[in-house]
Every structure is written in C-alpha cells, then in structure tokens.
Design an enzyme around this catalytic site. Structure first.
Site, PDB file in Angstrom:
ATOM      1  N   CYS A  72      37.588  17.244   0.571  1.00  0.00           N
ATOM      2  CA  CYS A  72      38.243  18.351  -0.124  1.00  0.00           C
ATOM      3  C   CYS A  72      37.658  19.722   0.155  1.00  0.00           C
ATOM      4  O   CYS A  72      36.508  19.867   0.531  1.00  0.00           O
ATOM      5  CB  CYS A  72      38.149  18.151  -1.636  1.00  0.00           C
ATOM      6  SG  CYS A  72      39.097  16.794  -2.237  1.00  0.00           S
ATOM      7  N   GLY A 109      40.297  19.393   4.645  1.00  0.00           N
ATOM      8  CA  GLY A 109      41.355  18.516   4.173  1.00  0.00           C
ATOM      9  C   GLY A 109      42.699  18.975   4.668  1.00  0.00           C
ATOM     10  O   GLY A 109      43.098  20.105   4.402  1.00  0.00           O
ATOM     11  N   ASN A 116      35.760  18.751  -5.366  1.00  0.00           N
ATOM     12  CA  ASN A 116      35.314  18.309  -4.044  1.00  0.00           C
ATOM     13  C   ASN A 116      34.105  17.407  -4.236  1.00  0.00           C
ATOM     14  O   ASN A 116      33.138  17.810  -4.866  1.00  0.00           O
ATOM     15  CB  ASN A 116      34.956  19.520  -3.181  1.00  0.00           C
ATOM     16  CG  ASN A 116      34.181  19.138  -1.928  1.00  0.00           C
ATOM     17  OD1 ASN A 116      33.273  19.847  -1.514  1.00  0.00           O
ATOM     18  ND2 ASN A 116      34.525  18.039  -1.303  1.00  0.00           N
ATOM     19  N   GLY A 117      34.163  16.201  -3.698  1.00  0.00           N
ATOM     20  CA  GLY A 117      33.031  15.292  -3.810  1.00  0.00           C
ATOM     21  C   GLY A 117      33.476  13.893  -4.178  1.00  0.00           C
ATOM     22  O   GLY A 117      34.618  13.494  -3.934  1.00  0.00           O
ATOM     23  N   TYR A 143      28.581  18.777  10.811  1.00  0.00           N
ATOM     24  CA  TYR A 143      29.987  18.616  11.192  1.00  0.00           C
ATOM     25  C   TYR A 143      30.976  19.337  10.296  1.00  0.00           C
ATOM     26  O   TYR A 143      31.889  19.981  10.780  1.00  0.00           O
ATOM     27  CB  TYR A 143      30.320  17.118  11.214  1.00  0.00           C
ATOM     28  CG  TYR A 143      31.750  16.795  11.573  1.00  0.00           C
ATOM     29  CD1 TYR A 143      32.175  16.874  12.896  1.00  0.00           C
ATOM     30  CD2 TYR A 143      32.676  16.416  10.607  1.00  0.00           C
ATOM     31  CE1 TYR A 143      33.490  16.579  13.246  1.00  0.00           C
ATOM     32  CE2 TYR A 143      33.984  16.125  10.946  1.00  0.00           C
ATOM     33  CZ  TYR A 143      34.392  16.203  12.257  1.00  0.00           C
ATOM     34  OH  TYR A 143      35.684  15.922  12.603  1.00  0.00           O
TER      35      TYR A 143
END
Length: 501
Positions: A27, A55, A130-131, A270
């Site tokens: 996310c 995302g 997010n997570g 990344y």
C-alpha cells in the site's frame, strides 16, 4: 525485543504464479487537511499517483465537507480512476484521505479497497492503512465472537471495529485504544469530520512523512508524494507517534513506551522510489552505496556493468563507479505494458519477460557482463534475463544482487513467497549459480547493506533495522502464525484467506 523464528514456513499470502518473481509492497497512503476550497481530493489524487509504485491494482479516496463524507473506490490505476475529470464535484471538501494497493488473497474486490469507512457515534471515520497486522486473525476472531460483523477480509477493518468498541469518549483516545491492541508494521492515516490523524507503528517499520502545502497539512507514505503535490517536507512521523491535525494545528502524542526504531530495509532495497528520502536517508544514495559494497565484496574482471531496470539502476551505477567498469544500458525496459495485458498460456507467460525487458545487443555482444539486480527471490525472472543476455551475444554473465540472500518470508506488508519457494533458502551458492546459469554469483552481505545505510555493523543483540528476511530475526511476535502452527483457533487455510493492507 526481537523475535527469531528458525523455520517460518506458514505464510498468509496466496499462492502466486510459479514464474512471478516480483516482490510487492501492499500500500501507499496519503492525506490532506485544510486545503483551500474543495481541492483536497485532487491533491490526494496527485499524491497517490506518485505512490503508484506501492500499489497498482486498486485505489480509493474519501473526502469530508461540512461533516459529510464522500468516497470512491476503484479497481485499477489512480489515473484511470481519478485522472479524467475534476474531483472537486465528486469528492468535495478541504480534507481528504487516499489509498493505493496491490491485491493479495481475495482479489481486488471493492469491499477490500481502502480507505475503509464507518459511521460511529462520534461521526464518520475513514482509515487508510499501509502494512500488516500480525495479530489480525486473533483480533478478528475475538471481535466476531463478541458479535462484530465484518464486511471485508482486510486486516484494516479490524482497526475500525476496535475504534468503534472503545469506551473512551474522544475519537483520538479511541484511535489510540485501538493501536494499543494491534501488532505488526503499519502507517495509518485517518480522517474524521474535524481531524486528520496519522500514526506509525512503535518500531517505524512502515514509513510515514509529514508536509505542508501552504496552510494545509499533508501526510504520505513517501516524500516523492509531497514533491508531486508541491508540498514541503516537514519531518518523518516518528516511530510510535500519533499526530493529530485539526483547526488548532498539529499535536504530537507519544502514547506508548519508547522503543528503538527498526525501519524496514526493503524500503531502501526496492520499494521506495529512488527520489524519496526515507527516515532521513536518500534512497538513491543508499542504493548507490549498495553497489559500491557489491563491487568491494564481489569484484570481477568484466567489460560492462548492466542494471536490471529500473530498480537495479542506482546499485549498478555504484558498482560501476567503485569498480571502474563502464556502465551501460544493456537491458531496455518497456514502460507501456498495461495492467490488463492478457497472457493466456504458459508459453505466453514465459515470453512475457521479453516484452518487459529487451536485451540491447549493441551493448552486450562479445562482452563480459556484470548484471546487477536489486534482489533475487525465486530466481525465475533472473534466469530468463540471463538467457536473454547470453542470446544477445554476451560471452560471460556475472550476476550480482544488491541485497543479501532472502531466506525468510515477511509478515509486515511485503508480498513475499513462502520459505520453501525462496531460492537462497533452499539452494547452496553453487546450486544457485548453476540454476541461474551464470558464470559467477554474488550477494551483498548483511554488514555490507548496513554499511550502505551508514549505520555501522549489525548488532545482533539490538539490530538497527527490520531485516528478518535476511536474518530470521523478526522484530515482533507473529501471533496469527503461532496460532496456526499450534493448531489453535485458526488453520493455515483461514490464514490464506486474509487480505493485508
């Protein structure tokens, strides 16, 4: 406290295509408070567009105007959903929160797309997350037993239920009450009619930044979103911090006991965009230093250094600078493969790498090539690229990974294969070299990665970063996994049905 698992094999991500070798972060989140007129949702859409790398399968925006919420959630890219018309009429208001995500199990169903919204007795609330919550299933089962009715399979919905069931009087206190019960890695942005709330997990595993756009406040997963919105970076939201923004300005709360930060290293390897600054470090510069370390640790006599675009580019530049071997664009990446492109057969899927990455024969023919990638997961994409480089005339191919060998799965928001599917967890270095069909293979060491972070050697007793995918040293307990392994209350099948944020 660190939690090390010797053999983590049960994982709650869905089974992926056998030739899918791409890691995915689940996310990106963004929020704006105090935008002039009805511009908040338009500004959030710009931020989400900058966060599209986090995302690319679904997105949503919720705005609030005169205490009324307006929401839209779509399967597809941000530009497809929010780029064609003026949003001020569809999503009016001076405050807005947005979310972009990859789907995992359950697919990109509308019910799983965020922001999640609920009407509480204190008013509406929209939450973007997010997570991944590592005690999601445990909490969900408790809540269902108490009569809660879930509308999605997302762990983010648990947060709404916990807020709703808190007995605290104020919404901020209810929010903190909910945070006290969740575990894992998270960055949250919540919107109520009168406040925007941001929060970061106690270890700072997932990133969240604070910015200003004129008189407006902005929260976002990365600084690249602030740049796109025209906002100014103020600071990182600190690990374990809750920020509350309303008409009186910004308040910072530290409701939990202080802990040492352990941000996720894969943000630098990344996931984060190279033009972002995460926890005070330029992602681009860190990746170049990874290349410097690779050149020191795995030197080779070669003619050209070639990156696997796009994520391998900074590390390849660093390798070239440190080694003195010329840098060349020996692989050209196509940026025009739409998300709806259909590959109906296995043969077509196998050819897909040629559509995404095309070898540049003029650079490769007759050359000894050092091929630089950010990481090696299953190795399926790597071997296809190596074969393509050889077919273009390379006489030698030496593969280098800018991260250490990936040995363990992730439970904090990275879509990573189970351990038995991770190449480095199941093969010796020589077996990997032979399987990948390269003349030599080298991985950056864990200490080399720490050096690229300018953090000094890794302290096994107190690691400075979340690095379990390399070391097996998980920074939190993994309650859902422990329950599944112990056969209590949840089965691996139940875990496989969950959707992470």
């Amino acid at each position: 406290m660190s939690h090390r698992l010797a053999d983590p094999v049960i994982h709650h991500w869905p089974e992926r295509e056998s030739d899918d070798d791409q890691l995915r972060l689940e996310c990106g989140v963004c929020g704006v408070w105090g935008a002039p007129g009805n511009e908040a949702s338009s500004i959030v859409a710009l931020g989400l567009h900058a966060l599209q790398h986090r995302g690319q399968e679904a997105c949503g925006i919720a705005s609030v105007a005169d205490t009324h919420f307006h929401t839209e959630r779509h399967v597809g890219l941000v530009g497809e959903a929010f780029g064609s018309t003026d949003l001020t009429g569809r999503l009016p208001g001076s405050a807005s929160v947005g979310h972009t995500r990859y789907s995992t199990s359950g697919g990109s169903f509308l019910r799983n797309i965020q922001p999640m919204f609920a009407d509480l007795d204190t008013g509406g609330i929209a939450v973007a997350h997010n997570g991944n919550l590592t005690n999601f299933l445990f909490l969900r089962n408790q809540l269902v037993a108490e009569g809660a009715i879930f509308q999605s399979t997302s762990d983010s919905e648990v947060i709404l239920h916990l807020i709703a069931r808190s007995r605290k009087a104020r919404v901020v206190d209810r929010f903190i009450d909910a945070l006290a019960r969740i575990e894992g890695g998270y960055a949250l942005v919540a919107q109520t009619p009168k406040k925007m709330i941001g929060a970061r997990d106690p270890l700072g595993i997932r990133p969240l930044v604070l910015g200003r756009l004129g008189d407006a406040w902005v929260l976002a997963s990365e600084t690249c979103a602030l740049d796109t919105m025209g906002a100014t970076f103020v600071r990182d939201v600190e690990h374990g911090e809750v920020v509350v923004i309303d008409e009186d300005g910004l308040r910072s709360l530290k409701p939990f006991p202080a802990r040492a930060a352990r941000p996720c290293l894969f943000e630098y390897v990344y996931f984060a965009r190279p033009d972002s600054v995460v926890n005070g470090r330029s992602v681009y510069e860190v990746r170049k230093r990874m290349g410097h370390g690779l050149a020191r640790e795995h030197a080779i006599d070669a003619d050209v250094v070639v990156p696997v675009p796009d994520s391998g580019v900074p590390a390849a530049l660093g390798y070239s600078q440190a080694s003195g071997i010329p840098y060349e664009m020996g692989i050209i990446r196509s940026h025009y493969l739409g998300r709806t492109f259909i590959q109906p057969s296995q043969g077509a899927r196998q050819k897909g790498v040629r559509m995404k990455h095309s070898p540049n024969r003029s650079v490769l023919e007759g050359k000894r090539v050092v091929l630089i990638d950010d990481s090696i997961v299953r190795g399926t994409t790597s071997v296809k690229l190596v074969r393509a480089v050889r077919a273009a005339g390379a006489t030698e191919v030496h593969l280098r990974s800018a991260s250490p060998p990936i040995l363990y799965p992730d439970f904090y928001g990275i879509d990573m294969p189970e351990r038995e599917q991770l190449l480095a967890a199941n093969k010796t270095p020589e077996e990997m070299r032979a399987l990948l069909e390269v003349d030599s293979l080298g991985f950056l060491s864990v200490d080399g990665l720490y050096a690229a972070m300018e953090a000094g050697p890794r302290d096994p007793a107190n690691p400075q970063f979340t690095d379990h995918y390399f070391t097996g040293d998980y920074p939190t307990r993994l309650l859902d996994r422990e329950i599944a392994e112990g056969g209590r209350d949840a089965s691996p099948r139940q875990l496989s049905l969950l959707v992470s944020a």
